[in-house]
Write a protein that holds these residues in place. Structure first.
Motif, PDB file in Angstrom:
ATOM      1  N   THR A 294     -21.664  65.580  59.349  1.00  0.00           N
ATOM      2  CA  THR A 294     -21.010  65.938  58.093  1.00  0.00           C
ATOM      3  C   THR A 294     -21.648  65.121  56.971  1.00  0.00           C
ATOM      4  O   THR A 294     -22.524  64.295  57.205  1.00  0.00           O
ATOM      5  N   GLU A 295     -21.200  65.344  55.751  1.00  0.00           N
ATOM      6  CA  GLU A 295     -21.728  64.585  54.612  1.00  0.00           C
ATOM      7  C   GLU A 295     -21.403  63.100  54.727  1.00  0.00           C
ATOM      8  O   GLU A 295     -22.136  62.251  54.222  1.00  0.00           O
ATOM      9  N   ASP A 296     -20.294  62.769  55.387  1.00  0.00           N
ATOM     10  CA  ASP A 296     -19.841  61.386  55.462  1.00  0.00           C
ATOM     11  C   ASP A 296     -20.278  60.657  56.734  1.00  0.00           C
ATOM     12  O   ASP A 296     -20.036  59.465  56.871  1.00  0.00           O
ATOM     13  N   GLY A 297     -20.878  61.391  57.677  1.00  0.00           N
ATOM     14  CA  GLY A 297     -21.277  60.775  58.933  1.00  0.00           C
ATOM     15  C   GLY A 297     -21.190  61.771  60.072  1.00  0.00           C
ATOM     16  O   GLY A 297     -21.615  62.922  59.931  1.00  0.00           O
ATOM     17  N   TYR A 298     -20.588  61.352  61.184  1.00  0.00           N
ATOM     18  CA  TYR A 298     -20.503  62.204  62.368  1.00  0.00           C
ATOM     19  C   TYR A 298     -19.079  62.205  62.904  1.00  0.00           C
ATOM     20  O   TYR A 298     -18.457  61.143  63.064  1.00  0.00           O
ATOM     21  N   LEU A 299     -18.572  63.390  63.201  1.00  0.00           N
ATOM     22  CA  LEU A 299     -17.244  63.532  63.793  1.00  0.00           C
ATOM     23  C   LEU A 299     -17.392  63.613  65.309  1.00  0.00           C
ATOM     24  O   LEU A 299     -18.121  64.465  65.840  1.00  0.00           O
ATOM     25  N   LEU A 300     -16.699  62.731  66.017  1.00  0.00           N
ATOM     26  CA  LEU A 300     -16.754  62.692  67.478  1.00  0.00           C
ATOM     27  C   LEU A 300     -15.465  63.254  68.057  1.00  0.00           C
ATOM     28  O   LEU A 300     -14.366  62.907  67.605  1.00  0.00           O
ATOM     29  N   ASN A 301     -15.614  64.092  69.075  1.00  0.00           N
ATOM     30  CA  ASN A 301     -14.471  64.659  69.775  1.00  0.00           C
ATOM     31  C   ASN A 301     -14.755  64.700  71.269  1.00  0.00           C
ATOM     32  O   ASN A 301     -15.850  65.084  71.690  1.00  0.00           O
TER      33      ASN A 301
ATOM     34  N   LEU B 267     -22.130  53.688  68.017  1.00  0.00           N
ATOM     35  CA  LEU B 267     -21.293  52.498  68.051  1.00  0.00           C
ATOM     36  C   LEU B 267     -19.978  52.843  67.370  1.00  0.00           C
ATOM     37  O   LEU B 267     -19.958  53.216  66.194  1.00  0.00           O
ATOM     38  N   VAL B 268     -18.880  52.729  68.108  1.00  0.00           N
ATOM     39  CA  VAL B 268     -17.574  53.118  67.584  1.00  0.00           C
ATOM     40  C   VAL B 268     -16.626  51.927  67.702  1.00  0.00           C
ATOM     41  O   VAL B 268     -16.420  51.390  68.792  1.00  0.00           O
ATOM     42  N   GLU B 269     -16.040  51.532  66.581  1.00  0.00           N
ATOM     43  CA  GLU B 269     -15.103  50.413  66.580  1.00  0.00           C
ATOM     44  C   GLU B 269     -13.720  50.880  67.016  1.00  0.00           C
ATOM     45  O   GLU B 269     -13.320  52.022  66.776  1.00  0.00           O
ATOM     46  N   ARG B 270     -13.003  49.972  67.647  1.00  0.00           N
ATOM     47  CA  ARG B 270     -11.710  50.310  68.232  1.00  0.00           C
ATOM     48  C   ARG B 270     -10.711  50.851  67.208  1.00  0.00           C
ATOM     49  O   ARG B 270      -9.910  51.728  67.521  1.00  0.00           O
ATOM     50  N   ASN B 271     -10.775  50.336  65.986  1.00  0.00           N
ATOM     51  CA  ASN B 271      -9.794  50.731  64.973  1.00  0.00           C
ATOM     52  C   ASN B 271     -10.169  52.013  64.239  1.00  0.00           C
ATOM     53  O   ASN B 271      -9.550  52.363  63.227  1.00  0.00           O
ATOM     54  N   THR B 272     -11.166  52.746  64.731  1.00  0.00           N
ATOM     55  CA  THR B 272     -11.564  53.999  64.099  1.00  0.00           C
ATOM     56  C   THR B 272     -10.425  55.020  64.189  1.00  0.00           C
ATOM     57  O   THR B 272      -9.904  55.273  65.281  1.00  0.00           O
ATOM     58  N   PRO B 273      -9.997  55.610  63.084  1.00  0.00           N
ATOM     59  CA  PRO B 273      -8.934  56.630  63.129  1.00  0.00           C
ATOM     60  C   PRO B 273      -9.307  57.770  64.071  1.00  0.00           C
ATOM     61  O   PRO B 273     -10.451  58.235  64.085  1.00  0.00           O
ATOM     62  N   GLY B 274      -8.345  58.195  64.863  1.00  0.00           N
ATOM     63  CA  GLY B 274      -8.571  59.274  65.808  1.00  0.00           C
ATOM     64  C   GLY B 274      -8.960  58.806  67.195  1.00  0.00           C
ATOM     65  O   GLY B 274      -9.073  59.613  68.119  1.00  0.00           O
ATOM     66  N   LEU B 275      -9.142  57.497  67.376  1.00  0.00           N
ATOM     67  CA  LEU B 275      -9.507  56.947  68.683  1.00  0.00           C
ATOM     68  C   LEU B 275      -8.271  56.335  69.334  1.00  0.00           C
ATOM     69  O   LEU B 275      -7.602  55.484  68.749  1.00  0.00           O
ATOM     70  N   THR B 276      -7.965  56.777  70.534  1.00  0.00           N
ATOM     71  CA  THR B 276      -6.860  56.210  71.305  1.00  0.00           C
ATOM     72  C   THR B 276      -7.341  55.909  72.720  1.00  0.00           C
ATOM     73  O   THR B 276      -8.261  56.571  73.228  1.00  0.00           O
ATOM     74  N   ILE B 277      -6.730  54.920  73.353  1.00  0.00           N
ATOM     75  CA  ILE B 277      -7.141  54.494  74.692  1.00  0.00           C
ATOM     76  C   ILE B 277      -5.913  54.416  75.592  1.00  0.00           C
ATOM     77  O   ILE B 277      -4.913  53.778  75.242  1.00  0.00           O
ATOM     78  N   GLN B 278      -5.995  55.077  76.746  1.00  0.00           N
ATOM     79  CA  GLN B 278      -4.910  55.057  77.720  1.00  0.00           C
ATOM     80  C   GLN B 278      -5.349  54.258  78.946  1.00  0.00           C
ATOM     81  O   GLN B 278      -6.431  54.502  79.489  1.00  0.00           O
ATOM     82  N   PRO B 279      -4.537  53.309  79.405  1.00  0.00           N
ATOM     83  CA  PRO B 279      -4.889  52.536  80.606  1.00  0.00           C
ATOM     84  C   PRO B 279      -4.954  53.429  81.836  1.00  0.00           C
ATOM     85  O   PRO B 279      -4.228  54.429  81.938  1.00  0.00           O
TER      86      PRO B 279
ATOM     87  N   ALA C 167      -8.641  44.535  88.441  1.00  0.00           N
ATOM     88  CA  ALA C 167      -8.371  43.793  87.213  1.00  0.00           C
ATOM     89  C   ALA C 167      -9.370  44.118  86.113  1.00  0.00           C
ATOM     90  O   ALA C 167      -9.427  43.421  85.099  1.00  0.00           O
ATOM     91  N   SER C 168     -10.156  45.181  86.299  1.00  0.00           N
ATOM     92  CA  SER C 168     -11.198  45.507  85.322  1.00  0.00           C
ATOM     93  C   SER C 168     -10.692  46.350  84.161  1.00  0.00           C
ATOM     94  O   SER C 168     -11.478  46.833  83.348  1.00  0.00           O
ATOM     95  N   MET C 169      -9.389  46.573  84.104  1.00  0.00           N
ATOM     96  CA  MET C 169      -8.719  47.130  82.921  1.00  0.00           C
ATOM     97  C   MET C 169      -9.380  48.422  82.436  1.00  0.00           C
ATOM     98  O   MET C 169      -9.766  48.560  81.271  1.00  0.00           O
ATOM     99  N   LEU C 170      -9.503  49.374  83.360  1.00  0.00           N
ATOM    100  CA  LEU C 170     -10.100  50.670  83.046  1.00  0.00           C
ATOM    101  C   LEU C 170      -9.263  51.427  82.026  1.00  0.00           C
ATOM    102  O   LEU C 170      -8.048  51.275  81.942  1.00  0.00           O
ATOM    103  N   GLY C 171      -9.951  52.276  81.275  1.00  0.00           N
ATOM    104  CA  GLY C 171      -9.245  53.073  80.294  1.00  0.00           C
ATOM    105  C   GLY C 171      -9.855  54.451  80.122  1.00  0.00           C
ATOM    106  O   GLY C 171     -11.017  54.685  80.486  1.00  0.00           O
ATOM    107  N   GLU C 172      -9.047  55.352  79.588  1.00  0.00           N
ATOM    108  CA  GLU C 172      -9.496  56.691  79.215  1.00  0.00           C
ATOM    109  C   GLU C 172      -9.498  56.749  77.691  1.00  0.00           C
ATOM    110  O   GLU C 172      -8.480  56.498  77.050  1.00  0.00           O
ATOM    111  N   ILE C 173     -10.659  57.056  77.133  1.00  0.00           N
ATOM    112  CA  ILE C 173     -10.839  57.049  75.681  1.00  0.00           C
ATOM    113  C   ILE C 173     -10.733  58.467  75.144  1.00  0.00           C
ATOM    114  O   ILE C 173     -11.444  59.366  75.596  1.00  0.00           O
ATOM    115  N   HIS C 174      -9.856  58.667  74.187  1.00  0.00           N
ATOM    116  CA  HIS C 174      -9.707  59.970  73.545  1.00  0.00           C
ATOM    117  C   HIS C 174     -10.219  59.874  72.107  1.00  0.00           C
ATOM    118  O   HIS C 174      -9.799  58.988  71.346  1.00  0.00           O
TER     119      HIS C 174
END
Length: 382
Positions: free
Chosen positions: A144-151, A180-192, A201-208
């Motif tokens: 996009t004009e502002d960067g890239y939208l990830l889904n 490179l995507v920072e954790r606080n990026t709007p639209g990013l959520t992580i489920q354990p 103990a490796s704290m796996l997650g599913e990234i949406h």
């Protein structure tokens, strides 16, 4: 070729061992039961420079050579594969890949933070329907004009639960690209993710990712070169870490088995005096020695930046992860019912060892790589 450790490497090995014995070994079974490693331990790893082991000193890292880094993974792997997996994903997959593929601005911003553990990193490649087949990823990017939208969705991502920086591999019109995507990026959520067999103990997650807007300067490497440049570099780095960590599991099982055999009496004599137990220990020792030489050889070639280091790293990962499984199985068998109880570390090693044959390229993927390379040029391997 001399694979004997230098004075500096031997001193580092002793340093790693002392740290593990004091800070990790006594608590590893508890971490496994709790399904997490504490931030206090992560902070200690950062303070020791272990999270920035191979990052150059001018970025705040310890600037270790690859063979020394292998020793670090081996020693930590002896005690806790979950903690070693943090070293793998944070340092090998992300920091080392960023060091090689990142822009000057990216390196100056992130490497000092990663080196000290002030920020933690994870690598987002696997998806619910894409594992070994990396070309079938569905996470997408749209310019996009502002960067890239990830889904998309990333799954089985080690330490995603606490990572501050994520490398996300996505596909689009320009081909597969790394971001490179920072954790606080709007639209990013992580489920354990719970219920994993090993490295619990490796704290796996599913990234949406839902319309996550990432600026153009966050592309890692070249656009469209995500697989050959970023992913292949990361997996090569990760395989070396896992190979050495697998060697650590095997060594721990061997040491625990010898200790138990020297103290357990059955049929009127110590286990160590039974012929079949001697056979098991002999096989363990031989396999650990062979895996040690393969890992040291891979580290030696990686330090030389020898092109053959890539295939030799695959061989080391293939062999070490397989013998870790064999030796862990024998260790549980030797310990009997006690080896099946969660008060003993061997049951954890047994579960962790299976994971080693799956992560950073399965045993079957390594077989394909090694066989194809051997058919093309056997002399370059042997």
């Amino acid at each position: 070729m001399n694979l004997e450790l230098t004075v500096t490497q031997q001193a580092l090995k002793e340093e790693f061992s002392h740290f593990v014995e004091a800070e990790l070994q006594p608590y590893a079974n508890d971490y496994d039961k709790q399904g997490a490693i504490p931030m206090a331990l992560i902070q200690k790893l950062g303070a020791q420079g272990y999270l920035g082991a191979t990052i150059p000193t001018h970025y705040g890292g310890r600037g270790m050579d690859q063979l020394s880094y292998g020793l670090l993974n081996e020693e930590i792997g002896k005690a806790c594969s979950s903690t070693r997996s943090l070293i793998t994903v944070h340092s090998s997959l992300t920091a080392e890949t960023l060091l090689r593929c990142g822009s000057k601005a990216q390196k100056e911003k992130w490497l000092p933070l990663l080196a000290t553990g002030n920020k933690l990193a994870a690598f987002g490649l696997s998806e619910p329907t894409a594992g070994s087949d990396t070309t079938s990823i569905k996470t997408s990017y749209l310019e996009t004009e502002d960067g890239y939208l990830l889904n998309g969705v990333k799954k089985w991502i080690t330490f995603a639960q606490i990572a501050d920086l994520l490398v996300i591999i996505a596909t689009g019109e320009q081909g597969i690209t790394a971001f490179l995507v920072e954790r606080n990026t709007p639209g990013l959520t992580i489920q354990p993710i719970d219920g994993i067999l090993g490295t619990r103990a490796s704290m796996l997650g599913e990234i949406h990712l839902k319309d996550c807007l990432v600026p153009a300067e966050n592309i890692l490497g070249k656009k469209g070169w995500g697989l050959p440049q970023v992913v292949n570099t990361a997996l090569d780095n990760g395989r070396y870490s896992v190979a050495c960590g697998s060697l650590g599991i095997a060594r721990a099982c061997l040491e625990d088995s010898i200790h138990y055999a020297k103290n357990r009496v059955q049929f009127g004599q110590l286990l160590k005096d039974h012929q079949l137990i001697k056979q098991k220990i002999t096989n363990m020792v031989t396999e650990v020695k062979a895996a040690t030489l393969l890992c040291r050889n891979a580290g030696y070639l990686r330090d030389k930046k020898d092109p053959n280091s890539i295939i030799q790293t695959s061989i080391a990962k293939y062999y070490a992860s397989r013998i870790a499984n064999t030796i862990a199985g024998d260790a549980v068998q030797l310990h009997g019912a006690l080896g099946c109880h969660d008060s003993m570390s061997v049951q954890r090693y047994f579960r962790d060892a299976k994971v080693m044959e799956i992560i950073e390229g399965t045993t079957e993927i390594q077989q394909i790589l090694i066989a194809d390379h051997s058919i093309a040029s056997l002399s370059s391997i042997l």
